[in-house]
Design a protein around this motif. Structure first.
Motif, PDB file in Angstrom:
ATOM      1  N   GLN A  94      54.182  59.335  57.264  1.00 56.16           N
ATOM      2  CA  GLN A  94      54.240  59.953  55.939  1.00 56.16           C
ATOM      3  C   GLN A  94      54.093  61.472  56.005  1.00 56.16           C
ATOM      4  N   TRP A 133      52.176  65.010  59.644  1.00 59.25           N
ATOM      5  CA  TRP A 133      50.929  64.725  58.928  1.00 59.25           C
ATOM      6  C   TRP A 133      49.687  65.282  59.610  1.00 59.25           C
ATOM      7  N   ASP A 275      54.944  54.777  56.339  1.00 56.73           N
ATOM      8  CA  ASP A 275      54.399  53.734  57.220  1.00 56.73           C
ATOM      9  C   ASP A 275      53.272  52.944  56.550  1.00 56.73           C
ATOM     10  N   THR A 300      43.651  53.852  58.907  1.00 52.01           N
ATOM     11  CA  THR A 300      43.836  53.870  57.467  1.00 52.01           C
ATOM     12  C   THR A 300      43.318  52.574  56.862  1.00 52.01           C
TER      13      THR A 300
HETATM   14  C1  XUL Z   1      48.640  58.882  55.649  1.00 59.21           C
HETATM   15  C2  XUL Z   1      48.798  59.661  56.900  1.00 59.21           C
HETATM   16  C3  XUL Z   1      49.071  58.939  58.183  1.00 59.21           C
HETATM   17  C4  XUL Z   1      50.541  59.047  58.507  1.00 59.21           C
HETATM   18  C5  XUL Z   1      50.849  58.690  59.955  1.00 59.21           C
HETATM   19  O1  XUL Z   1      48.339  59.659  54.543  1.00 59.21           O
HETATM   20  O2  XUL Z   1      48.757  60.858  56.916  1.00 59.21           O
HETATM   21  O3  XUL Z   1      48.647  57.609  58.130  1.00 59.21           O
HETATM   22  O4  XUL Z   1      51.290  58.281  57.609  1.00 59.21           O
HETATM   23  O5  XUL Z   1      50.631  57.390  60.243  1.00 59.21           O
END
Ligand code: XUL
Length: 529
Positions: A94, A133, A275, A300
């Motif tokens: 993301q 990210w 993702d 996450t």
């Molecule tokens: C979610 C984030 C990460 C990226 C990479 O906000 O920054 O989880 O999606 O996996």
């Protein structure tokens, strides 16, 4: 009988999963991965990225090369007939953004199937590197955007999140400020997800509400670009963004490049998503109740929500769910990064790591670590530094237990705002193959933990979610509205699951230790925020 293809462009690599659906007989027939550092050494990445202080970027050309190569691998899979694949969708890390110049539409529409994709894309980027990210360089832009919109909570109410350094809006604002000419020459700004879908479609693909809500630009309730957020970010931005469309939108058919180069048939190219939104589907968490924890490069925690509830502390996010409705997400940057750092610092392998967890007591005799090896997202820590309390830095086993307990306690503390008691957690990602880590998770959350062990390894749920989204969108486009429970049935519940139950004595230990951890965190924030 049909095949569906899911792709996942993550931080470290590109994965493809092909599923086969024949009535109620459903199975994954192929899963193949490429690793950016190993398989694309010419781009010189480390763990998939280029670092320059707080700046963290990657190459959009590398992602395109990886897409080209993985599609070739899928087409040659013995169990897959590329001409029978009905639809493809994908999942992208993301927030990362790709900047295309004026020539892009013509180049994308007329790709030559006899030439590799990457060579043809050389001139289309108005910015060679894509911020990803992990980039933490946009604090000034975050504050400016929040100020323009009435503060962090007001922005969170509007877009689902306060401004975060890695979110696309602040990244775009910084580009427009630092390189006005480059911004001016940009015709289209895509997310990683919509960029790769555009390559498959041969034309601009839309952004879906799942990934669109990671930009600080989309009104979370109307699922449209917010004029106020656009104005607070950069001039003329609306014309540079693709359309926002439902996650099940068929962008187009797979373009001639893919059909002629690899023998694919008339494949529906379905909008990609982020993702985490794809993992929600791939983990089968499509209704409010259970939560998922993905133990990956970042850790996450996420779950479905019927209505967009906002975290009053503004540490977490609300995204659109690609299954409709909403999802919550709390992101911790020091995930496998931190686990690997502790493992390597003590010269261990994963077997020794697990052994240490087995040999040490729940609660670690009161030893606590704040595992901020890198700047942390939750809580927001921009100046990293590991803190140890009653913990000897040279004690390998105690440090291993401390990093895992810290990660689980932080996740439990920072997800309290979602409300309701967590009863069941679906654990995914590489580290979910480790039962000792799952036990700490079960004990800290006082909840049952379920992890899939199909084919001996943890499945890439983001990629599986993308394949399931392709299946759902294909059926919908054919006029068959299939309930999500039916879409995921047979894929997200497997007979080869491990189930870990909380141990009551441990639960009591962590109830107490969590209070201490929260207090240590609050104190440390006073000096690191
Ligand atoms: C979610 C984030 C990460 C990226 C990479 O906000 O920054 O989880 O999606 O996996």
């Amino acid at each position: 009988m049909a095949f569906y293809l899911g792709l996942d462009c993550s931080t470290q690599g590109m994965t493809a999963i092909v599923i086969h659906v024949d009535g109620q007989t459903r199975r994954v027939v192929a899963e193949r991965s490429l690793n950016f550092d190993r398989d694309f050494p010419e781009f010189g990445t480390t763990s998939g990225v280029h670092r320059d202080g707080l700046r963290v970027t990657s190459s959009p050309l590398m992602w395109a090369d990886a897409l080209d190569r993985v599609m070739g691998i899928v087409a040659r899979e013995p169990e897959v007939n590329p001409a029978e694949i009905k639809a493809v969708s994908g999942s992208g890390q993301q927030h990362g953004s790709v900047y295309l110049g004026a020539t892009a539409p013509t180049v994308l529409a007329s790709l030559d199937p006899r030439q590799p994709l990457g060579r043809q894309l050389q001139g289309v980027f108005s910015r060679a590197e894509s911020p990803v990210w992990m980039d933490e360089s946009t604090t000034t832009q975050c504050r400016a955007i929040e100020d323009a919109l009435g503060g962090p909570l007001a922005l969170a109410e509007l877009t689902g999140s306060r401004a975060f350094e890695r979110f696309t809006g602040p990244q775009i604002r910084r580009f427009a400020e630092d390189d006005p000419a480059g911004y001016g020459a940009t015709r289209r700004i895509h997310l990683v997800s919509s960029f790769l879908c555009s390559l498959l479609a041969g034309a601009d693909a839309p952004i879906d509400p799942g990934d669109g809500s990671g930009m600080n630009l989309m009104d979370i309730r109307t699922r449209r670009w917010s004029p106020q957020a656009l104005a607070a970010t950069a001039a003329g931005l609306e014309q540079k963004l693709p359309a926002l469309r439902d996650s099940w939108t068929v962008a187009s058919s797979l373009s001639r490049y893919w059909r002629e180069r690899y023998g694919f048939g008339d494949v529906r190219a379905v909008a990609w998503s982020g993702d985490n939104p794809c993992s929600l589907v791939g983990a089968g968490l499509i209704r409010e109740g259970a939560i998922g924890i993905s133990l990956g490069t970042s850790d996450t925690l996420f779950g479905s929500m019927r209505e967009p509830r906002i975290d009053p502390s503004c540490a977490s996010h609300v995204f659109g769910s690609p299954a409709g409705g909403y999802m919550s997400l709390v992101c911790f940057r020091n995930g496998s990064l931190a686990r690997e750092r502790v493992r390597d610092d003590h010269g261990m392998d994963w077997a020794a790591f697990s052994q240490s967890l087995r040999e040490t007591p729940a609660g670690n005799g009161g030893a606590i670590m704040l595992p901020w090896f890198e700047p942390e997202i939750t809580p927001s820590v921009l100046k990293p530094g590991v803190r140890r309390f009653n913990l000897d830095p040279s004690d390998a086993s105690a440090n291993i237990r401390a990093v895992i307990e810290a990660q689980m306690m932080a996740m439990s503390i920072h997800s309290g705002w979602m409300g309701g008691r967590v009863q069941r957690i679906r654990a995914t990602g590489g580290a979910s193959a480790n039962p000792e880590i799952l036990q700490v998770m079960a004990d800290v959350f006082d909840a049952e933990v379920v992890a899939s062990t199909s084919r001996g390894a943890a499945v890439n749920t983001a990629c599986l979610g993308a394949a399931l989204r392709a299946f759902h969108a294909d059926r919908l486009a054919a006029g068959e509205e299939m309930p999500w429970e039916e879409v995921v049935a047979g894929f997200t519940e497997s007979t080869t699951e491990v189930r870990v139950l909380p141990i009551p004595q441990h639960v009591a230990v962590y109830r107490e230790l969590k209070t201490q951890y929260a207090a240590r965190e609050r104190d440390a924030m006073g000096t690191s925020g």
